[in-house]
Design a protein around this motif. Structure first.
Motif, mmCIF file in Angstrom:
data_model
loop_
_atom_site.group_PDB
_atom_site.id
_atom_site.type_symbol
_atom_site.label_atom_id
_atom_site.label_comp_id
_atom_site.label_asym_id
_atom_site.label_seq_id
_atom_site.Cartn_x
_atom_site.Cartn_y
_atom_site.Cartn_z
ATOM 1 N N TYR A 56 0.833 -1.200 0.000
ATOM 2 C CA TYR A 56 0.000 0.000 0.000
ATOM 3 C C TYR A 56 0.870 1.254 0.000
ATOM 4 C CZ TYR A 56 -3.506 3.426 1.381
ATOM 5 O OH TYR A 56 -4.318 4.529 1.435
ATOM 6 N N GLN A 116 2.221 1.789 -3.465
ATOM 7 C CA GLN A 116 1.166 2.305 -4.343
ATOM 8 C C GLN A 116 0.858 3.769 -4.038
ATOM 9 O OE1 GLN A 116 -1.910 -0.578 -3.519
ATOM 10 N NE2 GLN A 116 -1.417 -1.794 -5.335
ATOM 11 N N SER A 117 0.875 4.103 -2.735
ATOM 12 C CA SER A 117 0.598 5.481 -2.330
ATOM 13 C C SER A 117 1.672 6.429 -2.846
ATOM 14 C CB SER A 117 0.516 5.586 -0.804
ATOM 15 O OG SER A 117 -0.562 4.828 -0.319
ATOM 16 N N LEU A 171 1.078 6.925 -6.515
ATOM 17 C CA LEU A 171 -0.074 7.803 -6.701
ATOM 18 C C LEU A 171 0.284 9.245 -6.387
ATOM 19 C CD1 LEU A 171 -3.085 8.210 -7.269
ATOM 20 C CD2 LEU A 171 -3.549 7.616 -4.883
ATOM 21 N N TYR A 193 -5.683 11.535 2.582
ATOM 22 C CA TYR A 193 -6.692 12.037 1.638
ATOM 23 C C TYR A 193 -6.604 13.557 1.483
ATOM 24 C CZ TYR A 193 -8.896 7.420 1.837
ATOM 25 O OH TYR A 193 -9.148 6.079 1.753
ATOM 26 N N TYR A 248 -3.745 14.352 -0.833
ATOM 27 C CA TYR A 248 -4.120 14.149 -2.244
ATOM 28 C C TYR A 248 -5.007 15.291 -2.732
ATOM 29 C CZ TYR A 248 -2.544 9.287 -1.646
ATOM 30 O OH TYR A 248 -1.805 8.153 -1.404
ATOM 31 N N LYS A 274 -11.228 5.881 -9.057
ATOM 32 C CA LYS A 274 -11.919 5.174 -7.971
ATOM 33 C C LYS A 274 -11.194 5.300 -6.633
ATOM 34 C CE LYS A 274 -14.087 0.725 -6.944
ATOM 35 N NZ LYS A 274 -14.288 -0.678 -7.401
ATOM 36 N N SER A 275 -9.862 5.161 -6.648
ATOM 37 C CA SER A 275 -9.091 5.190 -5.394
ATOM 38 C C SER A 275 -9.113 6.565 -4.725
ATOM 39 C CB SER A 275 -7.643 4.767 -5.646
ATOM 40 O OG SER A 275 -7.014 5.657 -6.547
ATOM 41 N N LEU A 276 -9.544 7.615 -5.484
ATOM 42 C CA LEU A 276 -9.563 8.971 -4.928
ATOM 43 C C LEU A 276 -10.968 9.426 -4.538
ATOM 44 C CD1 LEU A 276 -7.028 10.768 -7.291
ATOM 45 C CD2 LEU A 276 -6.629 9.924 -4.983
ATOM 46 N N LYS A 277 -11.888 8.487 -4.437
ATOM 47 C CA LYS A 277 -13.276 8.831 -4.112
ATOM 48 C C LYS A 277 -13.402 9.642 -2.818
ATOM 49 C CE LYS A 277 -17.891 6.783 -3.711
ATOM 50 N NZ LYS A 277 -18.678 5.517 -3.689
#
Length: 504
Positions: free
Chosen positions: A299, A302-303, A306, A351, A354, A400-403
């Motif tokens: 994770y 991946q973060s 991103l 979040y 981001y 989707k991952s930024l919902k």
């Protein structure tokens, strides 16, 4: 449990059950005499006369009986004990210091576990009472054996029950955080509790060394050094997947194809040595821990990917209009400083970070001449500016991952008093991340250049934020901002932002 230790455990269990005291009470009541009972383990049949004499003297003294134990009497008892082993039947003792004496073998399933010596003064035992004593002892022996068996079953099941409970708890930990820096200390504390150890250290592999990454300790923090996997004996063994168990240390490797890390335990809190049960429990724990660690590491990777992608995306505004892009890289630090002082969770902070990077993505849809316009905007131009949070949210929600990021972006221009845009939300109906961004965005806008107004110095901007507490801004967020100001965080970040702007 070997035969000798089992015999000893049986005698201890019967002695601690209160059965012998109850038997004495019944015999005294039935005979009207004074009985005293002595439990002997089978090993006494191998004692010398002097050793047996010493045992008997101590037993009589504990019973409060004043008698003279002669060598002749001890010889008689020793002879009858040995005969009892062969016959497995009750043997009568001829003694000068009591009216009657008997030895009852504690016999069950082909084994003699010990003996009960029964002495009586001023009374006699007939055959009926002898049978009563024999039956009573049989029941007491069977009860003791069942109790020992239950303890044995419990001791075998306990590590498995703990292991199952550990699996469940680690699963909960996995879902509670995907941050490696938070996960490792939690795993260390959990392992410490499960094993009741004094110290738990989780090492993580970095190259050919094991570096201590998390420590849980019931006392002060111990000094811990890294381990060389190639030079130390322990390191080499762990690298080969071996579990190392000693009385005071337990090392269990964390392996997924290759060594990822190690769980190390030091000393039990109760002073007992580590055993195979501890090894089994920690091995199961390690199997679950490695899953949690690998998930968190994945994770994290991946973060990072991103985050770098979002940084690249955010730079598109700068490319389009370098003179109007107002969020320097340090703006993220400003937002995080306020979030830290507010006490935002690590997940929520992620979040918010981001959202900060994607805050003004929608401005790509606004004509450049509006963004650069030095004077007052027309109503239509202002309406175009006000629509940029909606456009930013539209762009981001397709990922989707930024919902969870979308509401933060959409509502970061809302006001605490409900006079903001695009929805006119009020108070805590505005997402926390958006409330934090609102303060940070306003502060940055005041100190950095804008085409349509003069900038303020840092002190003036802080005063403006104070004035809008409870009006434009969430009072709690303003308080968090002011705490960061008091600690000197805001001034340092503001200076970096101004320096970045000046280099554009």
């Amino acid at each position: 449990m070997n035969e000798l230790s089992l015999e000893k455990k049986v005698i201890e269990t019967i002695a601690g059950s209160g059965d012998i005291e109850r038997l004495k009470y019944h015999l005294d009541s039935l005979t009207g005499g004074n009985t005293f009972l002595i439990l002997l383990s089978r090993i006494t049949t191998h004692h010398t006369l002097e050793e047996l004499k010493s045992v008997l003297k101590s037993a009589f003294k504990e019973n409060g009986v004043q008698v003279k134990v002669t060598t002749k009497c001890v010889e008689e008892i020793q002879r009858k004990l040995k005969r009892c082993v062969r016959s497995k039947k009750i043997e009568e003792i001829k003694s000068t210091f009591v009216d009657q004496g008997w030895i009852f073998p504690l016999y069950h399933g082909g084994l003699i576990y010990g003996f009960l010596c029964l002495f009586i003064n001023k009374g006699r035992l007939d055959s009926r009472l002898l049978r009563f004593v024999e039956d009573f002892l049989m029941l007491s022996l069977e009860k003791a054996l069942k109790e020992i068996e239950l303890i044995k079953v419990h001791s075998n099941l306990r590590p498995r029950a703990i292991a199952l409970s550990t699996v469940h708890t680690v699963h909960r930990l996995i879902s509670s955080t995907l941050n490696v820096d938070e996960l490792l200390p939690r795993l260390a504390r959990l392992c410490l509790q499960v094993t009741r150890s004094k110290t738990c250290i989780i090492y993580m592999r970095k190259g050919n060394r094991l570096q201590p990454s998390a420590i849980a300790n019931i006392n002060s923090q111990p000094r811990v050094k890294s381990l060389n996997l190639e030079k130390s004996k322990i390191g080499k063994a762990l690298n080969e997947g071996a579990v190392i168990l000693t009385s005071r240390r337990l090392w269990v490797p964390l392996i997924e194809e290759e060594l990822v890390g190690v769980i190390s335990l030091k000393e039990k809190q109760n002073g007992k040595p580590f055993d195979v049960n501890d090894r089994e429990i920690v091995t199961v724990f390690a199997e679950q821990a490695i899953v949690a660690i690998k998930n968190a590491q994945l994770y994290e990777t991946q973060s990072k990917i991103l985050l770098e992608s979002l940084k690249t995306l955010s730079k598109t505004l700068d490319v389009k209009s370098p003179q109007t892009y107002t969020h320097p890289l340090s703006f993220v630090d400003l937002v995080m400083a306020i979030a830290d002082e507010y006490g935002v969770s690590s997940k929520e902070k992620e979040y918010i970070k981001y959202a900060t990077l994607l805050l003004d993505t929608g401005k790509v849809a606004i004509p450049e001449e509006i963004l650069k316009k030095p004077g007052r905007l027309t109503p239509d131009e202002y309406q175009s500016i006000m629509e940029h949070p909606v456009k930013s949210a539209e762009i981001v929600k397709s990922i989707k991952s930024l919902k969870p990021v979308v509401p933060i972006i959409l509502y970061h221009h809302e006001r605490w008093d409900g006079k903001g845009y695009p929805r006119g939300l009020k108070g805590k109906k505005i997402p926390l991340g958006a409330r934090i961004l609102c303060v940070a965005d306003a502060f940055e806008a005041m100190i950095c250049h804008r085409p349509y107004k003069e900038s303020l110095n840092i002190e003036q901007a802080v005063e403006e934020i104070k004035k809008q507490r409870g009006k434009q801004f969430d009072p709690d967020v303003v308080d968090a901002f002011l705490r960061a100001v008091k600690k000197g965080k805001i001034k340092k970040i503001a200076c970096r932002m101004l320096e970045e702007i000046s280099k554009k």
